[in-house]
Design a protein around this motif. Structure first.
Motif, short mmCIF file in Angstrom:
data_model
loop_
_atom_site.label_atom_id
_atom_site.label_comp_id
_atom_site.label_asym_id
_atom_site.label_seq_id
_atom_site.Cartn_x
_atom_site.Cartn_y
_atom_site.Cartn_z
N UNK A 41 31.05 34.14 39.33
CA UNK A 41 30.92 35.37 38.72
C UNK A 41 31.74 36.64 38.99
N UNK A 42 31.90 36.91 40.34
CA UNK A 42 32.97 37.97 40.60
C UNK A 42 34.37 37.33 40.10
N UNK A 43 34.66 36.41 40.44
CA UNK A 43 36.15 36.05 40.03
C UNK A 43 36.29 36.51 38.56
N UNK A 44 35.28 36.05 37.66
CA UNK A 44 35.55 36.28 36.21
C UNK A 44 35.62 37.72 35.86
N UNK A 45 34.63 38.37 36.64
CA UNK A 45 34.49 39.88 36.46
C UNK A 45 35.61 40.60 36.84
N UNK A 46 36.08 40.07 37.83
CA UNK A 46 37.55 40.81 38.73
C UNK A 46 38.75 40.52 37.77
N UNK A 47 38.91 39.26 37.17
CA UNK A 47 39.79 38.99 36.40
C UNK A 47 39.98 39.92 35.27
N UNK A 48 38.83 40.20 34.55
CA UNK A 48 38.82 40.78 33.46
C UNK A 48 38.86 42.36 33.64
N UNK A 49 38.66 42.90 34.82
CA UNK A 49 38.33 44.17 35.19
C UNK A 49 39.79 44.80 35.07
N UNK A 50 40.91 43.98 35.18
CA UNK A 50 42.06 44.35 34.85
C UNK A 50 42.52 45.26 33.51
#
Length: 440
Positions: free
Chosen positions: A148-157
């Motif tokens: 979950x974090x990997x997906x959210x952190x990727x798109x937070x860019x």
């Protein structure tokens, strides 16, 4: 500004829902539960450290001072804010939720932190719970699932229009304070008094800023994270490096400028050269630019400045290959910025995680991703005269190609760093920092 944010917020919230739906599906979760966090208590004391809200919490709404609160999102449902507003006469109680975002949330007011449990999903095993361990209440312990974090952190860019609006305001606040700090320097103030002038102009406490200000006069500019703030001014203020930002509803600006005293014409010439190079790097913040490659390009450009201005007698290529350029430019070109001043995901390979390695010999670079529209990064090249690194350079064979008399003379100025916050565009970047300076 509030009217504009109110118009932009629904699309921002829709983007967060869409990302969360995908992240939860990847991890096999039904609910996203985000803890605002709790203040940490100092060791052997009853005093809390300054509270810093979970960045995932402030991504959803512009609330940064509501410890003990929670956000619950279930796909297909309205997000819920569980808001702790305690009965407390020892401290200031958070204001009741208000503003353009309130209508988009179901809101439950609680008076005790443990009351949040009644408003959180019952099946904890189906929850992705994001936060620090200290935020736990009962069996609700943050699990921070990696998928979950990997997906959210990727798109937070990728910043929404709402987020870019927040960051433009943060840039304007920071620039206003930078102007006040420069004026204090020109008037001969101490580092402490320059910092005070900055705080007075930005109208934020030190704990509200996105990071601790760097206010460095003379040789102190050679300490990359100098934060000592001498109370007495030096006998002669030859140079001034200020690295300081501002916060707006949880979004950061990060701005650095270097100034020379009027009598330091030779140092001003070096500042002008770095400034010109920095602006050329900003122009390359475009779709498809690899940030690590841009960092290496910056090394070659700065090495060229060192050669042109008589500090070294080797080619720029030789200076980079031998590590000589790193003795004068020892940090990375910049980093992602947004909800955090050094934002997440700078090395991430894709939505699933992974790491894009840093170039060999460049351990302090904070981003290796390829730039895409809506990413915001800092561009902050520097040239410094750092005693420890110069001593190491003197012990190398390349020392024969360094003009040590000139290098030693410039030690009195400490160094130069110039930093802008830049939004990547399809064809042209948006320089949030210089736009703010132009407006002021």
């Amino acid at each position: 500004m509030t009217d504009l944010l109110a118009k932009l917020y629904p699309d921002h919230l829709a983007a967060l829902k869409q990302r969360s739906d995908a992240a939860l599906a990847r991890g096999g979760h039904d609910h996203l539960v985000i803890a605002a966090g709790q203040p940490r208590i100092q060791f052997l004391d009853d005093r809390p450290y300054p509270f810093a809200v979970n960045p995932h919490f402030k991504h959803w709404l512009p609330v940064t001072k509501a410890p003990g609160s929670w956000i619950v999102y279930t796909p297909g449902q309205r997000p819920k804010l569980v808001y702790l507003q305690p009965h407390d006469y020892w401290h200031v109680v958070p204001d009741a939720p208000a503003g353009y975002w309130v209508e988009h949330f179901e809101i439950a007011i609680i008076r005790e932190a443990d009351e949040a449990k009644a408003h959180l999903p019952k099946d904890i095993a189906r929850c992705a719970i994001i936060g620090e361990d200290s935020a736990a209440i009962g069996e609700y312990l943050p699990n921070n699932p990696e998928s979950v974090l990997n997906y959210l952190h990727w798109h937070r860019a990728y910043k929404t229009d709402y987020e870019l609006g927040m960051m433009r305001v943060a840039s304007k606040l920071g620039v206003r304070a930078h102007r006040a700090a420069e004026a204090a320097f020109r008037n001969g103030a101490s580092e402490y008094d320059i910092n005070t002038a900055y705080l007075n102009a930005v109208h934020e406490t030190e704990n509200e800023l996105p990071y601790t200000n760097i206010i460095a006069l003379n040789q102190h500019g050679a300490v990359l994270h100098y934060m000592d703030l001498n109370r007495a001014p030096p006998a002669h203020s030859n140079s001034f490096v200020i690295d300081a930002g501002a916060s707006f509803h949880g979004y950061a600006s990060d701005i650095t400028r270097t100034y020379a005293a009027k009598q330091a014409g030779e140092f001003q010439a070096l500042i002008d050269a770095v400034d010109s190079a920095q602006k050329s790097f900003v122009e390359k913040v475009q779709k498809g630019t690899n940030y690590a490659d841009l960092h290496l390009h910056a090394h070659h450009a700065l090495a060229g400045i060192l050669r042109d201005q008589g500090f070294i007698r080797m080619s720029a290529e030789a200076a980079v290959a031998s590590g000589v350029s790193s003795a004068f430019f020892p940090h990375g070109l910049g980093h992602p910025i947004g909800l955090q001043v050094h934002d997440v995901g700078g090395f991430q390979k894709d939505e699933g995680g992974g790491t894009i390695a840093k170039p060999p010999g460049h351990p302090y670079l904070r981003m290796t991703r390829t730039l895409e529209p809506r990413m915001v990064v800092t561009i902050e090249p520097g040239l410094y005269f750092i005693d420890m690194l110069l001593a190491e350079l003197k012990a190398k064979p390349e020392a024969k190609d360094v003009a040590w008399d000139k290098v030693d003379y410039f030690r009195q100025y400490g160094g130069i760093r110039i930093e802008d916050d830049v939004a990547c565009g399809e064809t042209m970047p948006e320089n949030l920092t210089r736009d703010a300076f132009s407006a002021v």
